[in-house]
Design a protein around this motif. Structure first.
Motif, PDB file in Angstrom:
ATOM      1  N   HIS A  39      10.157  17.191 114.490  1.00 17.46           N
ATOM      2  CA  HIS A  39       9.523  17.986 113.434  1.00 17.46           C
ATOM      3  C   HIS A  39      10.445  19.064 112.873  1.00 17.46           C
ATOM      4  O   HIS A  39      10.371  19.376 111.686  1.00 17.46           O
ATOM      5  N   GLY A  40      11.303  19.626 113.688  1.00 21.34           N
ATOM      6  CA  GLY A  40      12.267  20.606 113.180  1.00 21.34           C
ATOM      7  C   GLY A  40      13.213  19.974 112.174  1.00 21.34           C
ATOM      8  O   GLY A  40      13.535  20.556 111.138  1.00 21.34           O
ATOM      9  N   TRP A  41      13.658  18.760 112.477  1.00 22.00           N
ATOM     10  CA  TRP A  41      14.537  18.056 111.547  1.00 22.00           C
ATOM     11  C   TRP A  41      13.792  17.708 110.265  1.00 22.00           C
ATOM     12  O   TRP A  41      14.365  17.801 109.168  1.00 22.00           O
ATOM     13  N   VAL A  42      12.529  17.304 110.376  1.00 24.87           N
ATOM     14  CA  VAL A  42      11.737  16.979 109.188  1.00 24.87           C
ATOM     15  C   VAL A  42      11.639  18.198 108.274  1.00 24.87           C
ATOM     16  O   VAL A  42      11.848  18.098 107.063  1.00 24.87           O
ATOM     17  N   LEU A  43      11.349  19.356 108.864  1.00 28.61           N
ATOM     18  CA  LEU A  43      11.263  20.583 108.073  1.00 28.61           C
ATOM     19  C   LEU A  43      12.604  20.899 107.425  1.00 28.61           C
ATOM     20  O   LEU A  43      12.663  21.251 106.247  1.00 28.61           O
ATOM     21  N   TYR A  44      13.677  20.758 108.160  1.00 31.50           N
ATOM     22  CA  TYR A  44      15.005  21.003 107.592  1.00 31.50           C
ATOM     23  C   TYR A  44      15.310  19.992 106.490  1.00 31.50           C
ATOM     24  O   TYR A  44      15.839  20.335 105.430  1.00 31.50           O
TER      25      TYR A  44
END
Length: 141
Positions: A39-44
């Motif tokens: 999810h952190g990568w998705v947000l980034y």
């Protein structure tokens, strides 16, 4: 004989972002939801300075099926014009609804409405990776 030196890891907040492998990225590109670890990568992915280009890359994967229409029976110019028109219209509409598509993708991953716009408008390019890590930690499902 030179000694083997380990490769230096990237420093900063991007190091904590786990990027999906090719199969998971393809699933994500066609609209699938990734596990919580990503999810952190998705947000980034949806807030970095190249977010429009990244969206365009995902769209290219989604519209690959248009090229299968070239296998339809009929004259070559008709088949090519049919595929080209469908492909161009798909690209036009995907870029017209770019913001909405990215927001829906974030909502599917458990983030609040409007977060991607807020991050892009209120931060510099250098701060966006930091914010992705902070918001991911805060909005854990």
């Amino acid at each position: 004989m030179g000694a083997h030196r380990p490769r230096r890891r990237a420093e900063g907040p991007r190091r904590s972002l786990i990027r999906p492998g090719p199969i998971r990225w393809l699933w994500y590109a066609v609209g699938g939801t990734l596990p919580t670890a990503y999810h952190g990568w998705v947000l980034y992915d949806l807030t970095c300075r190249t977010w429009v280009l990244r969206h365009f890359a995902r769209v290219q994967v989604m519209f690959l099926w248009w090229w299968l229409a070239l296998l339809a029976p009929g004259p070559w110019p008709l088949r090519f014009s049919m595929v080209a028109l469908g492909y161009l219209l798909s690209i036009y509409f995907s870029l017209a609804f770019l913001e909405d598509a990215c927001e829906r993708r974030l909502i599917k991953h458990g983030f609040p409405v409007g977060l991607n716009r807020k991050i892009r408008e209120e931060s510099t390019v250098d701060e966006r990776a930091d914010l992705a890590v902070i918001y991911t930690a805060y909005y854990q499902p």
